[in-house]
Enzyme design. Structure first.
Site, PDB file in Angstrom:
ATOM      1  N   ILE A 237       0.841  -1.191   0.000  1.00 49.06           N
ATOM      2  CA  ILE A 237       0.000   0.000   0.000  1.00 49.06           C
ATOM      3  C   ILE A 237       0.876   1.241   0.000  1.00 49.06           C
ATOM      4  CG2 ILE A 237      -1.635   1.379   1.362  1.00 49.06           C
ATOM      5  CD1 ILE A 237      -2.961  -1.044   0.130  1.00 49.06           C
ATOM      6  N   LYS A 238       0.557   2.180  -0.905  1.00 47.04           N
ATOM      7  CA  LYS A 238       1.213   3.491  -0.898  1.00 47.04           C
ATOM      8  C   LYS A 238       0.226   4.520  -0.355  1.00 47.04           C
ATOM      9  CE  LYS A 238       3.054   7.240  -3.691  1.00 47.04           C
ATOM     10  NZ  LYS A 238       3.153   7.857  -5.021  1.00 47.04           N
TER      11      LYS A 238
END
Length: 351
Positions: A237-238
């Site tokens: 996840i960014k």
């Protein structure tokens, strides 16, 4: 190059380096390490090719084998317009220089556009992991809108030798339902082909910005975006670093209770980031925070501070672009490597 991180942080050193998270403790997390992939994905539905792709990504560069990631993302030519993104350093109109920067800096991988990576695939795909960003918010529609458009197919990325795809969903936008459906299907296809998946979990809604505060980076709202992201099986996840909290409460929507804020967070930035990590299945899906805009002389301090917050919160690394490529090549390499040193410094521990 061995920085004294405390000296760089100056008067804020103790605030960041001595903090202990007492709401969600480090013992409740799966923290990054040599065997993180096996612990997380060893019993999952990811096929062996996906595990190999993840192992290649986590095994590359200066942080290889640590469980941490340093990724160079350059898709700003579309997201922010090429002239605005590259006027400070016109060398990066040529996408090969993006790949050279990632290699020289010892990054785990490079995330960029179909066109830029495809043009250099035969020369570089075997030298550094490619992450193809498959959708973008193009800026030529007027007025600008909060939408992400697919720019190619997953198979195109696989054909050029990419080991992962990246995508953005604008959670909260009018088009978010369609984007969730599109990217869920794209991630399923990528996993079938043996590719890893990275999701940019961003928020876009005019209502998230009030007269008093901008909640697009609120810990509770970004945390929920992360939780939806891991639900559609993103492998990484960014997310932007949180700058405040109480988005649900102060905008007055969704589900919230005053007690949940008291139980899980404090105003300390490491605690706010810890809430983002917790929403990634208690750290089992790696959280990489973005580096943000380039502001010139303050870039190094801001980058080091972000890395310390992410690492001490239990995150998995940084995905930093503009602070590196909007400077001369050697300065960009230097900044990326000094950020990597935060993750290599055993004295900087999970809070």
């Amino acid at each position: 190059m061995n920085d004294n991180i405390a000296d760089l942080l100056g008067k804020k050193a103790a605030y960041y380096l001595d903090h202990v998270c007492q709401k969600i403790t480090k013992d409740e997390l799966l923290t990054p390490g040599k065997y993180s992939l096996k612990k997380v994905f060893g019993d999952s539905n990811r096929n062996p090719q996906v595990l190999r792709s993840l192992a290649q990504l986590y095994g590359q560069g200066n942080l290889g084998g640590t469980g941490y990631l340093s990724i160079l993302p350059v898709d700003q030519g579309i997201e922010h317009s090429a002239v605005y993104s590259f006027y400070k350093n016109p060398d990066y109109f040529d996408p090969e220089n993006i790949l050279k920067l990632a290699l020289e800096a010892g990054c785990n991988g490079v995330a960029s556009t179909f066109g830029g990576l495809a043009l250099n695939a035969r020369k570089y795909a075997h030298r550094i992991p490619f992450i193809v960003k498959i959708n973008h918010n193009e800026l030529l529609s007027f007025p600008n809108k909060y939408d992400q458009t697919l720019f190619g197919k997953v198979k195109n990325a696989w054909d050029m030798g990419a080991l992962a795809i990246g995508a953005t969903i604008y959670f909260g936008s009018d088009e978010s339902d369609r984007q969730i459906t599109e990217i869920s299907e794209a991630f399923e296809h990528a996993h079938q082909l043996g590719m890893a998946t990275i999701l940019w979990c961003y928020l876009r809604n005019e209502a998230f910005k009030t007269a008093d505060q901008d909640y697009h980076s609120a810990a509770d709202l970004t945390g929920q975006a992360n939780h939806i992201g891991v639900t559609i099986q993103a492998d990484i996840i960014k997310q932007k670093l949180p700058t405040n909290n109480f988005g649900f409460k102060n905008i007055k929507f969704g589900k919230y209770d005053d007690a949940m804020y008291e139980a899980l967070t404090t105003p300390h930035p490491i605690d706010l980031c810890r809430l983002q990590v917790a929403n990634c299945y208690m750290g089992k899906i790696g959280l990489i925070n973005s580096g943000g805009d380039s502001k010139g002389e303050s870039d190094l301090l801001e980058a080091i501070t972000t890395a310390v917050i992410n690492k001490r919160a239990g995150g998995t690394g940084l995905i930093m672009g503009r602070k590196a490529f909007q400077h001369p090549f050697k300065d960009g390499v230097n900044l990326l490597q000094r950020v990597q040193n935060v993750y290599l410094d055993n004295k900087i521990t999970v809070a």
